[in-house]
Design a protein around this motif. Structure first.
Motif, PDB file in Angstrom:
ATOM      1  N   ALA A  40     -22.014 107.142  -5.134  1.00 61.37           N
ATOM      2  CA  ALA A  40     -22.516 106.888  -6.178  1.00 61.37           C
ATOM      3  C   ALA A  40     -23.700 107.572  -7.263  1.00 61.37           C
TER       4      ALA A  40
ATOM      5  N   ALA B 197     -26.175 102.852  -9.272  1.00 60.36           N
ATOM      6  CA  ALA B 197     -26.221 102.235  -7.606  1.00 60.36           C
ATOM      7  C   ALA B 197     -27.501 102.667  -7.535  1.00 60.36           C
TER       8      ALA B 197
ATOM      9  N   GLU C 145     -27.436  95.038  -5.121  1.00 65.06           N
ATOM     10  CA  GLU C 145     -26.646  95.886  -6.474  1.00 65.06           C
ATOM     11  C   GLU C 145     -26.080  97.439  -5.649  1.00 65.06           C
TER      12      GLU C 145
ATOM     13  N   ARG D 254     -21.733  97.824  -3.704  1.00 61.84           N
ATOM     14  CA  ARG D 254     -20.455  98.703  -3.492  1.00 61.84           C
ATOM     15  C   ARG D 254     -20.900  99.998  -2.140  1.00 61.84           C
TER      16      ARG D 254
END
Length: 695
Positions: free
Chosen positions: A338, A342, A365, A369
């Motif tokens: 990411a 991220a 957050e 992911r």
């Protein structure tokens, strides 16, 4: 969010009209009046178990519990006689509610990851495993004083007491049970207390490590033997996408994979759980037939941060260790890469409302992911550091037990931790003097000293910002109580109010304990509360996160480790290496057990620098300033300085940002947790955040 709720009414008279005309939204009634109990939320069928011997003698267990029905009945008989500790001795993570006649007992866990809350209602007492539903029930306002104490002294129970962010809603301390008799409540501890004058004989080191191994194996086995569940999803697979396989498309839709999975970050805690879960036999497959093929493998997920330049060497070493561990044929390795989306502080404007604020909100957050690529039942290594590592204050405990020679190795390791310098030679003597000073300081004097520091705005960690980090941080932790990292940005009025709380706590009678034990338990309780916030903020539909290190039996086994072992450098990695060796895993990659503080700090700074604009907007007109807790200008200046690389306590800024985000989400919510003709007409904190009256 999943929770249970019930209440106990008074003995005289019929059930109140309020109790008959109100119930939680979307609730499953487990037993009815006069002391009803509901399970609310998306509980799995095997996560709610009820056994009973007669209509008024029954036990309900919520969560993952490794006990059989017969063991639950034996525990119910023991609880009927008052032996509550039997209800906490099974492997897994759960909440137990026992009803014997009109006596209702709700047992919390040792760490605090499964808390219990209570409040006065309708002439009796209502209880729940979430504070927000009780706040809705009594239409509670926001307790700004508690928020100030949470920011000023987050790991000091003396400042926060048993309060919550909602007025009138109280928390049961970890290691205690809430007992209700005809609406009257009593809070009692179920763990034996150790004497302060005479230390218990230390357990043999090998036996203690074996006990940790057995507890961890049983905790992992309890999850493996539970029924498997396939994720529920209404989104259809869009079909072939260039560069994406079925697993990547599923993760993009936010649905976990069926079966069992685990984090594999390259660290010792997550690797231990992944290897134990991969090596233990379990019940293959799911309720719908997924994953029933022979040789089912554990899904191991590794996160690769591509947006953080600093700490790249540490991150590459972690990826190499994770890859070497994943060479195990029973592991299926998935690497989730990411970028800026991220980083910490991303996605603050979107996210679920949690029961309470916590620093995990700024990284939710980032972890969502990774967890979206995981399994329906996913192991994480949270809590290993808090239950295995020794708090610096335990050095004073060693002096109280006259074991001075055990201070040599940790003090020497601290001298080497920050590299060679002119002061390195004096570090062991400095650490010894600080430990001796704490050992000779009474609890009352230590708390009063912390109150004076708040009034004088003298924060112990200021030296850690300009001097050697590890040494100064350890010296600052050698206290009974100390201000938190966010205290420097609070207003004088807030600090004065928290100081009054500490002064009041200093003169109240308390159970005398050694400073190291008390500080370690407080740090564990604070971390467990934040872990609960993390679970709610990063929640993926149909996924359960399992943190075995926070289970009761694992916490007990880790507490039995000799202090002389715990304070040694690298003790956590050594214990976990012995745990794996006892389970048959002896080949580990080089560097296994190394810490990742540098990579985490670099990611936090990169996230602050990337999302500076959003953070400035967040603190243009903050609710914390409306409540009188901070001055917006001061916090904005600190955020800019930290983003530019200035040495500031990043944990303190994370606490300020997460509390502001939580307040905005709380005040933006609509609806209530209750329904019925007598349901509350207002939601919790309906009056909003208002300035506090002056002291």
């Amino acid at each position: 969010m999943r929770w249970l709720v019930g209440w106990s009414s008074t003995a005289s008279g019929p059930v109140s009209s309020e109790g008959r005309a109100i119930q939680p939204v979307g609730a499953q009634l487990l037993w009815s009046d006069p002391d009803p109990l509901w399970a609310v939320g998306d509980w799995r069928p095997d996560e709610v178990r009820v056994v009973q011997t007669d209509p008024f003698t029954r036990l309900a267990v919520f969560g993952c519990c490794g006990a059989s029905d017969e063991e639950l009945r034996v525990g119910l008989f023991a609880a009927r006689g008052g032996a509550l500790r039997h209800l906490t001795a099974w492997p897994g993570s759960y909440t137990a509610v026992a009803q014997v006649g009109r006596r209702v007992t709700i047992v919390g866990d040792l760490a605090g990851a499964r808390p219990v809350f209570h409040t006065d209602w309708a002439g009796g007492t209502a209880y729940a495993t979430a504070a927000l539903p009780l706040a809705d029930l009594i239409e509670a306002q926001l307790d700004v004083g508690h928020l100030g104490a949470l920011l000023a002294c987050p790991d000091s129970p003396e400042a926060m007491g048993d309060g919550t962010p909602y007025m009138g809603v109280r928390r049961v301390p970890p290691g205690h049970a809430l007992i209700l008799r005809d609406g009257a409540r009593d809070i009692t501890g179920y763990e034996p207390t150790a004497s302060l004058a005479v230390a218990a004989p230390p357990l043999d080191q090998d036996k203690a490590v074996d006990a940790v191994r057995d507890a961890l194996v049983e905790a992992v086995r309890a999850r493996l033997t539970a029924p498997r569940h396939a994720p529920e999803t209404d989104d259809l697979d869009p079909g072939p996408v260039p560069g994406m396989g079925p697993a990547e498309r599923r993760a993009a839709r936010g649905a976990p994979a069926p079966g069992i999975g685990a984090d594999l970050s390259g660290g010792s805690a997550s690797a231990t759980l992944a290897l134990l879960a991969a090596g233990l036999p379990g019940m293959p497959g799911t309720l719908f037939g997924h994953g029933t093929e022979a040789g089912e493998r554990l899904l191991a997920v590794t996160f690769n941060d591509l947006a953080t330049a600093g700490g790249a060497r540490t991150r590459e070493a972690e990826l190499e260790r994770a890859g070497a561990i994943a060479a195990n044929p029973r592991l299926h390795h998935v690497v989730v890469a990411a970028g800026e989306e991220a980083l910490p502080y991303a996605g603050l404007d979107t996210g679920a409302l949690t029961d309470e604020p916590g620093p995990s909100l700024v990284i939710a957050e980032r972890h969502r992911r990774r967890l979206a690529a995981g399994s329906a039942d996913h192991f994480i290594g949270h809590g290993a550091r808090q239950v295995l590592d020794a708090h610096p204050a335990r050095l004073a405990d060693l002096l109280l037990d006259r074991r001075r020679r055990h201070l040599l190795r940790p003090a020497t390791a601290l001298a080497k931790a920050d590299g060679p310098s002119a002061q390195s030679f004096f570090v062991p003597f400095t650490v010894y003097r600080a430990a001796r000073r704490l050992a000779r300081t009474s609890y009352r004097e230590g708390v009063q000293e912390a109150a004076a520091r708040l009034m004088d705005r003298h924060f112990a960690d200021e030296q850690a910002l300009h001097g050697p980090g590890a040494v100064s941080a350890s010296l600052a932790a050698l206290t009974w109580c100390r201000p938190g990292p966010a205290a420097r940005w609070l207003t004088g009025e807030t600090l004065a109010e928290v100081s009054v709380r500490l002064e009041d706590a200093a003169v109240r009678p308390v159970l005398l304990r050694r400073p190291g034990e008390r500080r370690a338990d407080a740090a564990l309780a604070r971390y467990a509360a934040d872990h609960r916030v993390f679970e709610q903020a990063a929640e993926i539909r149909s996924q359960r996160l399992h943190a075995p290190f926070l289970d009761n039996q694992v916490v007990r086994a880790c507490r039995a480790l000799p202090e002389a072992l715990r304070v040694q450098p690298g003790a956590r990695a050594a214990v976990l290496r012995s745990v794996l060796a006892g389970a048959g895993v002896r080949e580990l990659p080089p560097g296994w057990g190394a810490t990742s503080h540098a990579a985490h700090t670099a990611a936090v700074r990169t996230g602050m620098r990337t999302w500076t604009g959003e953070l400035m907007t967040l603190f243009d007109a903050p609710l914390l300033a409306d409540a009188g807790l901070i001055e917006a200008r001061v916090v904005r200046k600190a955020l800019r300085a930290a983003a530019q690389g200035e040495r500031l306590p990043l944990d303190g800024l994370a606490e300020l940002v997460s509390t502001e985000v939580w307040l905005r989400r709380l005040l933006a919510r609509r609806g209530t947790c209750w329904t019925g003709t007598a349901a509350p007409r207002q939601r919790a904190v309906a009056g909003g955040v208002v300035p506090r009256p002056s002291l």
